[in-house]
Structure formats: structure tokens, C-alpha cells
Design an enzyme around this catalytic site. Structure first.
Site, PDB file in Angstrom:
ATOM      1  CG  ASN A   9      -1.531   0.905   1.651  1.00 47.88           C
ATOM      2  OD1 ASN A   9      -1.951   2.261   0.603  1.00 47.88           O
ATOM      3  ND2 ASN A   9      -2.090   1.426   2.135  1.00 47.88           N
ATOM      4  CE  LYS A  11       0.181   3.687   4.604  1.00 44.70           C
ATOM      5  NZ  LYS A  11       0.226   3.682   5.963  1.00 44.70           N
ATOM      6  CG  HIS A  96      -5.713   1.287   4.872  1.00 42.95           C
ATOM      7  ND1 HIS A  96      -5.351   2.981   5.051  1.00 42.95           N
ATOM      8  CD2 HIS A  96      -5.047   0.878   4.432  1.00 42.95           C
ATOM      9  CE1 HIS A  96      -4.265   2.712   5.631  1.00 42.95           C
ATOM     10  NE2 HIS A  96      -4.261   1.350   5.503  1.00 42.95           N
ATOM     11  CD  GLU A  98      -3.458   5.492   6.815  1.00 46.38           C
ATOM     12  OE1 GLU A  98      -2.751   5.860   5.134  1.00 46.38           O
ATOM     13  OE2 GLU A  98      -2.332   4.809   7.424  1.00 46.38           O
ATOM     14  CD  GLU A 168      -3.393  -2.973   7.316  1.00 45.94           C
ATOM     15  OE1 GLU A 168      -2.762  -3.476   6.104  1.00 45.94           O
ATOM     16  OE2 GLU A 168      -4.569  -1.672   6.620  1.00 45.94           O
ATOM     17  N   GLY A 174       2.188   2.115  10.500  1.00 43.64           N
ATOM     18  CA  GLY A 174       2.869   3.111  10.670  1.00 43.64           C
ATOM     19  C   GLY A 174       3.297   3.800  11.800  1.00 43.64           C
ATOM     20  CB  SER A 213       4.529  -2.223  11.698  1.00 44.49           C
ATOM     21  OG  SER A 213       3.923  -0.740  12.231  1.00 44.49           O
TER      22      SER A 213
HETATM   23  C1  PEP Z   1      -0.450  -0.015   6.285  1.00 39.78           C
HETATM   24  O1  PEP Z   1      -0.953   1.115   5.700  1.00 39.78           O
HETATM   25  O2  PEP Z   1      -1.556  -1.089   5.373  1.00 39.78           O
HETATM   26  C2  PEP Z   1       0.390  -0.577   6.319  1.00 39.78           C
HETATM   27  C3  PEP Z   1      -0.183  -1.780   7.516  1.00 39.78           C
HETATM   28  O3  PEP Z   1       0.924   0.382   7.070  1.00 39.78           O
HETATM   29  P1  PEP Z   1       2.006   0.808   8.229  1.00 39.78           P
HETATM   30  O4  PEP Z   1       3.112  -0.617   7.635  1.00 39.78           O
HETATM   31  O5  PEP Z   1       3.392   1.622   7.637  1.00 39.78           O
HETATM   32  O6  PEP Z   1       2.322  -0.178   9.081  1.00 39.78           O
END
Ligand code: PEP
Length: 264
Positions: A9, A11, A96, A98, A168, A174, A213
Site C-alpha cells: 500500500n 498510500k 483502510h 486511514e 490491520e 505506521g 508495521s
Molecule cells: C498500511 O498502510 O496498510 C500499513 C500496514 O502501513 P505500515 O506497514 O506502514 O504499518
């Protein structure tokens, strides 16, 4: 475990020029694989660019990060399922964290977006996950099950449809804090059971990815956890070097037992 999926992803990073350069480097170092699938979720403006680089690579897909729930109309700034499909996407992220927590998307919105994806011939990857306060209040299972039921509630052909799910935990996205493989397994088991209640035995074929992460260090143990069918990666997918290390993760059968212990 299902055929593993490695999803990136990006973003709001990597416009068309950067996406083209990334793909050229990536493809020279990552020849066709038959035992895993890679999915890129670039920003909308880069979908077509990524797709164009993918000739003769059925092991790599491109997806959209978001679509509107309507197929067309006066929705300035939005992208519809048919537009994403036309640009080359075959998958779309829905819900997601976000989108939910920065843009206020509700479970009702995710239901309408999954239905829009279905109409457009896109496989939705429905993202579910609890916030830190919900986890601390012991509400993880309740939150995840509610998001899952709601997200798939408006699908017309749930029995023949082919969605994906990404667990997630919001507190892990993040932040550098990932769920342990045992935590991920336990919630993936809950998700699988709920999927079984919705689609019966077909639930086994629905990939459930872990995201939050993930990096080259913790990917092997997360991917070795039961019911974890892949990883959805944000930050560590932006750099070709770290992404290539992640997509080359050896699967359980290839890892000597002692190496599986560490997940940090
Ligand atoms: C994501 O944006 O779906 C995500 C898991 O981000 P990160 O790996 O940076 O935690």
C-alpha cells in the site's frame, strides 16, 4: 496456508514517474514467481503506469486504494470502480484504517464500496482492525466481526464472489509496533470463523492478510502464523530494497526451525 499474497500500500506516495522507476527496478530483481502473488496499491494517478509495466506478469496485480460507492456522477475528486478497472486495477482496498479514521468512512460506506467493487469486477480487500482503546477494552473481536459482517453485507453474489480481507490493528499501522504472530493468528481465526458463517466452506479460500508495521525482519514469522495468508505493507513497501526482501520471504517449509522464534 493459501498461496501467500504480498500487498504494497503506497498510500499518497509514488506518482507516475516514481512508480515507473520503482517498477523497472523491482521487475529486474524479481522474476516471475509461481508460489506467491504480489499486489501493488499505488495512488490512483499511478495505477495505469504500474499496470503498463506488468506485461506477462500474472503473478503481480495492481489495485486501487479506494473507490466511490457510485459508478459515476458529480463526485469531484473521486474515482469510481469502473474508472479504476479501466485504468488496470483488478483489486481495491476498502475501509483502510486511514479511510475510516482520517476521512470518517463508516461500516455502511464500506458495505456500499464492496458492492461497487463487485459491480465493477474488482476484488475488494476489506480492511478491518481495532483501535488501541478498543483493544485495551477487550473489544477487538467484537469490532472486527462487526466490520466484517457490515462490509460484506451488500454483496449480491456473496456465494460466488472472491473477496480478500486484511486484518490491520490500527495501533500497529505506521507505528513500528506489530501484532505478535500469536495475536495475528488468534484474530485471523476469528475472521475465518466469521467468514465460514457468511460463505460456508468457501471461507477457507478467502485470503486473510495481516498488516501493521510489517518489515523484512518480522514478515517470516507473521507469514508462518496459522491463518495468515499474506501481508499488507505500507512504509516498508516504498523502498525497492526493503520490498524485495519482503516479497522474497521464505515460506515455513523452507525456514529452519530455530529461525522462526523471533518476530521483532
Ligand atoms: C498500511 O498502510 O496498510 C500499513 C500496514 O502501513 P505500515 O506497514 O506502514 O504499518
Amino acid at each position: 496456508m493459501n498461496h501467500p499474497i504480498f500487498a504494497a500500500n503506497w498510500k499518497m506516495n509514488h506518482g507516475p514517474s516514481a512508480a515507473r522507476a520503482f517498477m523497472k527496478t523491482f521487475l529486474t530483481q524479481y522474476p516471475r514467481h509461481y508460489d506467491r502473488t504480489v499486489i501493488f496499491f499505488p495512488p490512483a494517478a499511478s495505477i495505469e503506469t504500474v499496470d503498463r509495466e506488468l506485461e506477462n506478469r500474472p503473478d503481480i496485480l495492481v489495485g486501487a486504494q479506494n473507490i466511490h460507492w457510485e459508478d459515476q456522477g458529480a463526485f469531484t475528486g473521486e474515482i469510481s470502480g469502473p474508472i479504476a478497472r479501466d485504468a488496470g486495477a483488478t483489486v481495491v482496498l476498502v475501509g483502510h484504517s486511514e479511510r475510516r479514521h482520517v476521512f470518517g468512512e463508516t461500516n455502511e460506506d464500506t458495505a456500499r464500496k464492496c458492492a461497487a467493487a463487485e459491480r465493477a469486477g474488482l476484488r475488494p480487500m476489506l480492511c478491518v482492525g481495532e483501535k488501541l482503546d478498543e483493544r485495551e477494552a477487550g473489544k477487538t473481536k467484537k469490532v472486527v466481526v462487526r466490520q466484517l459482517r457490515a462490509g460484506f453485507s451488500k454483496l449480491a453474489q456473496i456465494d460466488s464472489f472472491n473477496p480478500l480481507v486484511a486484518y490491520e490493528p490500527v495501533w500497529a499501522i505506521g507505528t513500528g509496533r506489530n501484532a505478535t504472530p500469536d495475536d495475528a493468528s488468534s484474530i485471523h481465526g476469528v475472521i475465518r470463523a466469521e467468514l465460514r458463517a457468511i460463505v460456508g466452506d468457501r471461507a477457507r479460500a478467502i485470503p486473510v492478510l495481516y498488516g501493521g508495521s510489517v518489515n523484512a525482519g518480522n514478515a517470516p514469522s507473521l507469514l508462518a502464523a496459522s491463518d495468515v495468508d499474506g501481508v499488507l505493507v505500507g512504509g516498508a513497501s516504498l523502498d525497492t530494497g526493503s520490498w524485495i526482501s519482503i516479497v522474497r520471504t521464505r515460506m515455513t517449509a523452507e525456514i529452519p526451525a530455530g529461525e522462526l522464534a523471533s518476530d521483532e
